[in-house]
Design an enzyme around this catalytic site. Structure first.
Site, PDB file in Angstrom:
ATOM      1  N   HIS A 150       0.921  -1.204  -0.021  1.00  0.00           N
ATOM      2  CA  HIS A 150      -0.060   0.004  -0.074  1.00  0.00           C
ATOM      3  C   HIS A 150       0.914   1.092   0.292  1.00  0.00           C
ATOM      4  O   HIS A 150       2.126   1.120   0.152  1.00  0.00           O
ATOM      5  CB  HIS A 150      -1.050  -0.015   1.253  1.00  0.00           C
ATOM      6  CG  HIS A 150      -0.309   0.051   2.422  1.00  0.00           C
ATOM      7  ND1 HIS A 150       0.469   1.399   3.227  1.00  0.00           N
ATOM      8  CD2 HIS A 150       0.086  -0.849   3.514  1.00  0.00           C
ATOM      9  CE1 HIS A 150       0.595   0.846   4.345  1.00  0.00           C
ATOM     10  NE2 HIS A 150       0.331  -0.349   4.445  1.00  0.00           N
ATOM     11  N   CYS A 166       3.056  -5.425   6.300  1.00  0.00           N
ATOM     12  CA  CYS A 166       2.841  -4.783   5.087  1.00  0.00           C
ATOM     13  C   CYS A 166       4.148  -4.304   4.528  1.00  0.00           C
ATOM     14  O   CYS A 166       5.086  -3.868   5.180  1.00  0.00           O
ATOM     15  CB  CYS A 166       1.640  -3.655   5.151  1.00  0.00           C
ATOM     16  SG  CYS A 166      -0.146  -4.571   5.582  1.00  0.00           S
TER      17      CYS A 166
END
Length: 195
Positions: A150, A166
């Site tokens: 992201h 992440c």
């Protein structure tokens, strides 16, 4: 799954900079609502997006992540790859494996999980997608895991171990990657590069 997906935005991290730099400690607090300037999002040096020589047996179009080096590679033809500088999971939150991109989202919403709210009670319980959202401009969901690739509203975290697993890119880079990668793309996550 939405609440646990925000785990990658946790706030404290010690980090090792890529390319053999000595280990440094970096206090990172989430900054919901902060909108980085174009200058802040313009990376230079080793973490700048660039085409590099990259020898692999993976097919063109595959994403290969080397967490130790803080790079994400999008494999191209002729032993080349587009290399993106990334922020990775902090110590104890790094992982390795093979998955596929299961979903893509433009300007994802952010719902901090209860564990994050407990540590940082000032955080909003929900934040709609947008320029000041800690999830950034795009998200690529990794299999059925809580992990994703992201964007970020904290460009200074690129090259550091800052998340709970992440992989974060500056918004311009995640927009570029998002446009090149379809759902179903293979992703290979490695702790260290193959020698």
């Amino acid at each position: 799954m939405i609440a646990s997906s925000a785990l990658c935005l946790l706030g404290f991290a010690g980090a090792a900079q890529a390319a053999g730099a000595q280990e440094d400690e970096m206090q990172i607090d989430d900054q919901p609502g902060y909108e980085p300037s174009p200058e802040e999002e313009n990376l230079s040096g080793p973490f700048e997006r660039q085409v590099v020589f990259f020898r692999t047996t993976e097919a063109p179009g595959t994403i290969v992540v080397h967490t130790a080096d803080r790079y994400l590679y999008l494999v191209q033809d002729n032993n080349r790859a587009i290399r993106y500088g990334i922020g990775v999971g902090r110590d104890g939150f790094q992982w390795a494996g093979m998955h596929k991109i299961s979903r893509k989202q433009e300007w994802p919403d952010w719902r901090p999980p209860p564990e994050m709210i407990q540590r940082q009670p000032y955080l909003p319980r929900f934040m709609a997608g947008g320029p000041g959202n800690p999830m950034g401009a795009r998200a690529l969901y990794i299999g059925t895991t809580v992990y994703r690739i992201h964007g970020t509203n904290q460009p200074q975290t690129i090259g550091h171990a800052v998340s709970s697993g992440c992989f974060r890119l500056v918004n311009n880079d995640v927009i570029d990657l998002f446009s090149r990668v379809p759902v179903g793309t293979k992703i290979v996550v490695k702790q260290a590069a193959d020698l």
